[in-house]
Design an enzyme around this catalytic site. Structure first.
Site, PDB file in Angstrom:
ATOM      1  N   ASP A 199       0.830  -1.203   0.000  1.00 36.92           N
ATOM      2  CA  ASP A 199       0.000   0.000   0.000  1.00 36.92           C
ATOM      3  C   ASP A 199       0.875   1.269   0.000  1.00 36.92           C
ATOM      4  O   ASP A 199       2.106   1.198   0.229  1.00 36.92           O
ATOM      5  CB  ASP A 199      -0.904  -0.019   1.245  1.00 36.92           C
ATOM      6  CG  ASP A 199      -2.258   0.622   0.993  1.00 36.92           C
ATOM      7  OD1 ASP A 199      -2.364   1.417   0.053  1.00 36.92           O
ATOM      8  OD2 ASP A 199      -3.191   0.331   1.763  1.00 36.92           O
ATOM      9  N   ASP A 205     -10.487   2.368  -3.882  1.00 37.73           N
ATOM     10  CA  ASP A 205     -11.071   1.975  -2.597  1.00 37.73           C
ATOM     11  C   ASP A 205     -12.584   1.955  -2.670  1.00 37.73           C
ATOM     12  O   ASP A 205     -13.246   1.449  -1.769  1.00 37.73           O
ATOM     13  CB  ASP A 205     -10.642   2.970  -1.504  1.00 37.73           C
ATOM     14  CG  ASP A 205      -9.368   2.529  -0.809  1.00 37.73           C
ATOM     15  OD1 ASP A 205      -8.882   1.420  -1.103  1.00 37.73           O
ATOM     16  OD2 ASP A 205      -8.850   3.288   0.028  1.00 37.73           O
TER      17      ASP A 205
HETATM   18  C1  DGJ Z   1      -5.950   1.683   1.616  1.00 36.21           C
HETATM   19  C2  DGJ Z   1      -6.290   0.465   0.811  1.00 36.21           C
HETATM   20  O1  DGJ Z   1      -6.711   0.824  -0.460  1.00 36.21           O
HETATM   21  C3  DGJ Z   1      -7.342  -0.350   1.565  1.00 36.21           C
HETATM   22  O2  DGJ Z   1      -7.750  -1.449   0.802  1.00 36.21           O
HETATM   23  C4  DGJ Z   1      -6.746  -0.768   2.883  1.00 36.21           C
HETATM   24  O3  DGJ Z   1      -5.693  -1.661   2.653  1.00 36.21           O
HETATM   25  C5  DGJ Z   1      -6.283   0.425   3.674  1.00 36.21           C
HETATM   26  N1  DGJ Z   1      -5.425   1.290   2.897  1.00 36.21           N
HETATM   27  C6  DGJ Z   1      -5.546  -0.004   4.924  1.00 36.21           C
HETATM   28  O4  DGJ Z   1      -5.008   1.024   5.624  1.00 36.21           O
END
Ligand code: DGJ
Length: 756
Positions: A494, A564
């Protein structure tokens, strides 16, 4: 790509040349991956006319060395017969004294110097104050499927080598450049392109590009190409969701989605980047792309070489649909890890939307059991397992297992997941640190910062300066240890904010801006080293969704997280935009809870599945809240997905109806590479005024073959034959029984023998 020979110095300053130069050469230019078996490209040079021809079965790309010794583009488009001969290149006439040939001639790579007023490919400054650079042809080499052309400044020992590598199958040409400083002193690169692409002179051009923001990524924009310059860019230190480094240009008046000429391309760079589209005073269009020149400088020591990222571009005569299919094929066959046969994406479970940071051994084990019961193949634990991580305010940087949540470490959970027949994946965010962490307390100088200035936080975190050799070593070592000590099959990598205060105080003053480049090739280097040492580990590039997706990161990661926003209706347009540039098989798509957090919209479980089944399927729902009926539906649909996933992930995508321009419908079709089946997903937002759902006309089938239809979910109209010719499914089409609000259905047609 092999970076394993490089060992950085363990401190905040730069490793010294020649170590650095070696690193640049090893890491910076992506090697282009596998060479797919398939039609061959040919590269020829006519020494009489001094004309180069790069031909593939679909395309021709022709350049000549003109009387000014510039390398000039002569043609780029559909394949021309060998009998079409090109005369020696001749500079364009100037336009009065204001726009001389130097500025009007469509050259392959222009230094900023003389009377050049269009976007330069390269701008450098010398320590004596000279900033003039005029590049001329010196020599060339044809080496198998690669052409390299060496150019040199008219007086200074600055050399530029242009690389061209055509892909015979798709006609996509991968270009990059290498700048070599053979002068006696260091020079500064102020602007550098991977390539300049020249389109045929024309007026009626339309540019397509992708824009977005968090939870609203991948919007397709269209605008006429006007005189002047349009700049697509990121100044964020990373690729960014606001613009994506992809473009497509076609003729506005003539094309539809499956017909007409399209020039398209993608830049393989995961740092700040820019692509400019410029129509000049003679209506010629140039596309220039490379690292962003904003706030940019790269210190090139005496004897140093700088390799640019790659800029891959192609031409399709089958409209924008054909352009994206060529890019998908190129990504799958030459770019992705494991190309030309990258592994199919397993169906995964991730509890982020269900549990947030509240992960622990008991809870994850319970979810793992439920996930296994519906056919999940990979169980991924998301954020919250490490350091003092309870929420997003603390813990990033401290990559030890949180002993309250996992008193026995990760092993019991991993073993449990394995015993249930799944492999195990783990979330990490390696380039970030919370100020509330042991790492930051110990190394406050490890983050991007300007001395004495504020350190702006995003999501309560700061960006580690990965350009620093000690930070690079720390990140590589903790990841290597994690993967060595645990049986982990997958990392969700991430990256949840963009840069601020991009300073590197530990580096010499004239090298501090190198952070824009060194950060990214250290990222690439770490990924490459991890992949080399742990070849079975797969990696997802996740950056809050869609913020780090480009051809550079794609070479080193197996899949990406496009957004997201998991609302299954919003996802139709997000996924639609994504597939203009990137293959559906790398696009992770989760089924999550309803109503969705994003819009509070309620959608049936079937609708949510069908939306996600257009990419690589994942489940992100809270399984603890599912009914037995939900489990049964999920099990059935995951089973169906597995039967069609090769076609969806690796096939040829046709956008039969796009959800753009306020459309009430969206229909995609994926045709298997070998043509044995086509899978169709159809969605309806709302029925209006008794209109039936538009008839769906398939594409890409063999007109003379017979196909049997199988409905996966939903209904087709009663008159639909159980089998018919490819011509019937394409020309007569098929009526779907879709009425109401937020309805979806899916079917496939499978080729059968005449007597089946
Ligand atoms: C952003 C990601 O896109 C989510 O899927 C998740 O992993 C969160 N970060 C976790 O902090």
């Amino acid at each position: 790509m092999n970076t394993s020979t490089y060992r950085p110095h363990i401190n905040g300053a730069r490793p010294h040349f020649p170590c650095r130069v070696l690193l640049l050469l090893l890491v910076f230019v992506f090697a282009g991956g596998a060479q797919a078996q398939g039609p061959k490209a040919t590269i020829r040079f006519n020494s009489t006319t001094r004309v180069f021809r790069i031909d593939t079965p679909r395309t021709s790309y022709i350049m000549g060395i003109n009387e000014a010794n510039e390398v000039q583009n002569l043609y780029w488009g559909g394949r021309l017969p060998d009998s079409d001969q090109f005369a020696a290149a001749k500079s364009m006439p100037g336009a009065a004294s204001f726009d001389p040939p130097m500025t009007t001639t469509p050259v392959e790579y222009a230094g900023w110097g003389g009377m050049l007023y269009v976007e330069p490919s390269l701008k450098v400054s010398f320590p004596d104050g000279n900033r003039d650079l005029v590049l001329q042809y010196v020599s060339h080499k044809i080496d198998g499927d690669q052409l390299s052309i060496v150019m040199k400044d008219i007086s200074r020992e600055v050399y530029v080598t242009l690389y061209y590598r055509p892909d015979g199958e798709t006609g996509i040409l991968r270009r990059s450049a290498e700048v070599e400083n053979r002068t006696d002193t260091a020079i500064t690169i102020e602007q550098v392109s991977a390539a300049t692409w020249n389109l045929p002179r024309g007026t009626d051009y339309r540019l397509r590009y992708l824009t977005g923001r968090w939870a609203g990524e991948w919007t397709v924009q269209e605008q006429p190409v006007h005189p002047g310059k349009t700049v697509l860019e990121s100044r964020r230190g990373t690729t960014g969701a606001q613009n994506n480094p992809w473009f497509a240009i076609d003729y506005e008046g003539e094309n539809d989605s499956e017909r007409g000429g399209v020039w398209f391309g993608g830049l393989g760079w995961s740092g700040s980047w820019q692509i400019s589209v410029e129509q000049d005073m003679l209506q010629q269009v140039r596309v220039n792309g490379g690292p962003n020149s904003f706030d940019f400088a790269y210190h090139l020591p005496k004897g140093g070489k700088f390799g640019t990222p790659a800029f891959c571009a192609g031409y399709s005569d089958q409209g924008i649909g054909g352009a994206s299919r060529l890019l998908h094929r190129y990504e799958i066959d030459t770019l992705l890890p494991g190309a030309p046969k990258p592994k199919l994406r397993p169906v995964l479970y991730n509890s982020w939307e269900a549990t947030g940071f509240d992960v622990n051994e008991v809870g994850q084990m319970a979810l793992a059991e439920k996930a296994a019961s519906i056919g999940i193949e990979r169980f991924v634990m998301d954020d919250g397992w490490f350091g003092q991580r309870k929420d997003d305010r603390a813990g990033l940087g401290d990559w030890y297992v949180n002993s309250q949540k996992f008193p026995h470490g990760l092993k019991p959970l991993i073993e449990k997941v394995h015993s249930l027949g799944m492999d195990f994946g783990l979330w990490v965010e390696p380039e970030m640190v919370n100020p509330d962490s042991d790492l930051y307390h110990k190394h406050p100088d490890w983050v991007l910062n300007f001395t004495g200035r504020p350190r702006t936080e995003g999501r309560n975190q700061l960006v580690l300066n990965l350009a620093r050799p000690d930070v690079r070593a720390y990140v590589y070592e903790f990841l290597d240890k994690l993967l060595t000590e645990n049986d982990i099959a997958f990392l969700k990598w991430d990256y949840n904010r963009n840069w601020s205060e991009p300073g590197w105080p530990a580096a010499p003053l004239d090298e501090q801006k190198d952070v824009y480049v060194d950060f990214i090739h250290n990222l690439y280097g770490i990924l490459a080293e991890l992949k080399a040492k742990h070849p079975n580990v797969e990696i997802e590039s996740c950056s809050g969704g869609g913020s780090r997706v480009d051809l550079g990161i794609m070479h080193l990661t197996d899949e990406v997280w496009p957004s997201d926003n998991t609302d299954a209706y919003d996802r139709l347009s997000i996924q639609n935009g994504f597939t203009y540039a990137y293959a559906p098989g790398v696009m992770m798509a989760w089924v999550t809870d309803s109503p969705s957090w994003a819009n509070q919209r309620s959608l049936s479980l079937e609708y949510r599945f069908l939306s996600s089944m257009q990419g690589s399927l994942g489940i992100g729902s809270n399984l603890n809240k599912w009914s037995s009926e939900d489990f049964a539906t999920a099990k059935k649909m995951i089973g169906q997905y597995k039967t069609v996933r090769e076609t969806v992930q690796r096939g040829e995508l046709y956008r039969l109806i796009t959800p753009e321009h306020g459309s009430e419908q969206s229909v995609t079709e994926s045709v298997a590479r070998d043509g044995h089946e086509a899978v169709v997903f159809a969605f309806l937002h709302s029925s209006n005024e008794l209109y039936p759902y538009p008839r769906v006309h398939l594409e890409g089938l063999d007109r003379n073959a017979n196909y049997r239809i199988e409905v996966l979910d939903g209904r087709v109209s009663g008159e639909t034959p159980s089998r018919a010719s490819g011509a019937y499914w394409m020309d007569r089409g098929i009526d779907l029984d879709l009425q109401g609000d937020f309805r979806a259905m899916a079917f496939r047609v499978e080729r059968v023998n005449a007597n089946q």
